[in-house]
Design an enzyme around this catalytic site. Structure first.
Site, mmCIF file in Angstrom:
data_model
loop_
_atom_site.group_PDB
_atom_site.id
_atom_site.type_symbol
_atom_site.label_atom_id
_atom_site.label_comp_id
_atom_site.label_asym_id
_atom_site.label_seq_id
_atom_site.Cartn_x
_atom_site.Cartn_y
_atom_site.Cartn_z
ATOM 1 N N SER A 13 0.876 -1.134 -0.108
ATOM 2 C CA SER A 13 -0.207 0.017 -0.053
ATOM 3 C C SER A 13 1.173 1.722 -0.041
ATOM 4 O O SER A 13 0.593 2.441 -0.455
ATOM 5 C CB SER A 13 -1.165 -0.089 1.480
ATOM 6 O OG SER A 13 0.020 0.215 2.293
ATOM 7 N N LYS A 54 0.819 4.554 6.566
ATOM 8 C CA LYS A 54 0.010 5.180 6.094
ATOM 9 C C LYS A 54 1.235 7.053 6.673
ATOM 10 O O LYS A 54 2.030 7.179 7.096
ATOM 11 C CB LYS A 54 -0.913 5.065 5.915
ATOM 12 C CG LYS A 54 -1.935 4.709 6.375
ATOM 13 C CD LYS A 54 -1.996 3.087 4.686
ATOM 14 C CE LYS A 54 -2.721 2.659 4.942
ATOM 15 N NZ LYS A 54 -2.250 1.455 3.881
#
Length: 189
Positions: free
Chosen positions: A55, A98
């Protein structure tokens, strides 16, 4: 003339087995101090973690090992663009990594993959994205004390856009990613 033998004093003479025991105890003491130092460092100063998913590619190639600073957020709040490690909002057992995109109090909307903050007509500049992001989401009104985070590999990232608990509370953010050291050394930007 009197001759004196070296180490003939019974108080200074050690038996060979005592020297071995002292040497073993000395090494054990050093190992225990090193282990305690490493534990303290890993629990209070840094985080040593593995990135298991794609990701955040290309910023964090899968499977990277990264070092993150716990100290970084002792006196400052996360900033837009920081790559952070945090407790996942929907209760997964592993830390997530993230990028902070939205800050507390902002309104964020995503139109055709581009991020717009507080009604701006100019999209957020995101040079870390390697491909054109897709999709339209929002608007998201980010509560005070919370952050909106997304992966750099936007088209293949499970992030704030998809979670039941959309925002990451400040107290759940543990560290800022600093550098990767495996399979190659790199700075996280």
């Amino acid at each position: 003339m009197t001759e004196i033998k070296k180490d003939s004093n019974p108080e200074t003479t050690e038996k060979p087995q005592n020297r071995v025991l002292y040497e073993i105890l000395d090494w054990l003491r050093i190992l225990l101090i090193a282990a305690a130092g490493a534990w303290l460092c890993n629990h209070f100063l840094i985080m040593n973690t593995q990135v298991p998913s794609g990701s955040m590619e290309d910023t964090l190639p899968k499977p990277s090992r990264i070092i993150s600073s716990r100290v970084h957020y002792w006196f400052a709040d996360p900033q837009r663009g920081d790559v952070v490690l945090f407790d996942p909002p929907d209760g997964d057992q592993y830390y997530y990594v993230k990028r902070v995109v939205g800050l507390p109090g902002e309104t964020l909307v995503i139109v055709d993959g581009q991020v717009f903050i507080d009604g701006s007509e100019i999209p957020l500049e995101e040079p870390y994205l390697k491909e054109q992001a897709e999709g339209s989401f929002g608007p998201y009104e980010i509560p005070e004390g919370c952050y909106f985070v997304m992966g750099d590999n936007r088209n293949h990232s499970n992030d704030s856009r998809y979670w039941n608990n959309t925002f990451v509370p400040r107290e759940d953010i543990h560290a800022k990613a600093i550098f990767g050291y495996w399979p190659r050394f790199f700075w996280v930007e």
